[in-house]
Write a protein that holds these residues in place. Structure first.
Motif: not given
Length: 270
Positions: A117-137
């Motif tokens: 299931x594609x739950x939708x779009x979230x923004x990137x966390x700052x300039x980091x492209x490696x850290x797993x982003x924070x995602x609402x549950x």
């Protein structure tokens, strides 16, 4: 008068014109076929969005391919989200063309199979492209989801390279076969763009419905190519007629010059 058509310059020009005509006609039909495909696709999308939701397992199964006729078909599924195996899809844009991620969460059905299931779009966390982003549950416990059925994404269809060596829990494509291999479970073919339940706080941002009203400019391009094809012989004929007039004019000037020379050579009357 028309012997100049056998000259090297005119033979090449004629051959180029003869090659351009069928090429332009074929390009016109190519655009026509694209127009017809777009019209047919718009109808499929409109019909799919207007249809009542059906159980996802009636439309797809593990290893199945979602066909064009089922594109955007509204489906439902009952089960629970497995956030421990959640991944994000890199470099995806929202309606405002901001770059971020799509949130891809396994949805475990009551029979143990998995629907991605594609739950939708979230923004990137700052300039980091490696850290797993924070995602609402997502909603906890047993849930019923509704969404639009989509085919697996491939590099051939999307143009997106399936880059290897990505950071943990990040992918480039939404592909049920790849997810089945990663999870070690039976995964239904394709995936679902979730439309319900609505996320708390409007994030992740749900993916908007596809545009199915626009037909593009393909028909106009088709007519344009056919007009070009019709213009080639007309242009060739105009150039040939101009060449005839120019040569006739040069011949006339040459004859007049010879007459003047002959008159000048005659002795003057005494």
């Amino acid at each position: 008068m028309y012997r100049f058509l056998l000259s090297r310059q005119w033979v090449i020009l004629t051959l180029v014109a003869l090659a351009l005509i069928p090429t332009m006609i074929e390009l016109g039909f190519w655009q026509l076929h694209r127009h017809e495909h777009r019209v047919a696709l718009n109808k499929v999308i409109a019909d799919s969005l207007a249809a009542r939701p059906v159980p996802a397992e009636t439309m797809t199964s593990p290893g199945a391919r979602v066909g064009d006729d089922d594109l955007y078909r509204r489906v439902t599924a009952k089960g629970h989200f497995d956030t421990a195996e959640e991944v994000v899809v890199r470099r995806r844009t929202n309606a405002d063309d901001r770059v971020g991620y799509h949130v891809l969460t396994p949805f475990v059905l009551d029979d143990g199979k998995v629907l991605m299931v594609n739950r939708g779009w979230i923004p990137s966390n700052g300039a980091s492209q490696t850290a797993f982003p924070e995602i609402p549950a997502p909603p906890a416990g047993e849930t019923t989801v509704t969404g639009r059925l989509m085919p697996d994404q491939t590099t051939e269809d999307s143009g997106i390279k399936n880059v290897a060596g990505l950071p943990d829990r990040q992918v480039m494509l939404i592909n049920s076969e790849q997810q089945a291999e990663r999870l070690g479970k039976q995964v239904l073919g394709g995936y679902v763009e979730m439309t319900e339940p609505k996320p708390a706080g409007d994030t992740p941002e749900l993916i908007a419905e596809p545009d199915h009203d626009s037909i593009g400019n393909h028909m106009a391009y088709a007519v344009q190519w056919w007009l070009f094809a019709a213009g080639v012989p007309i242009g060739w004929f105009v150039l040939a007629r101009r060449e005839v007039r120019d040569r006739a004019s040069q011949d006339g000037e040459g004859d007049e010059g010879e007459d003047e020379t002959e008159e000048a050579a005659e002795p003057a009357a005494v």
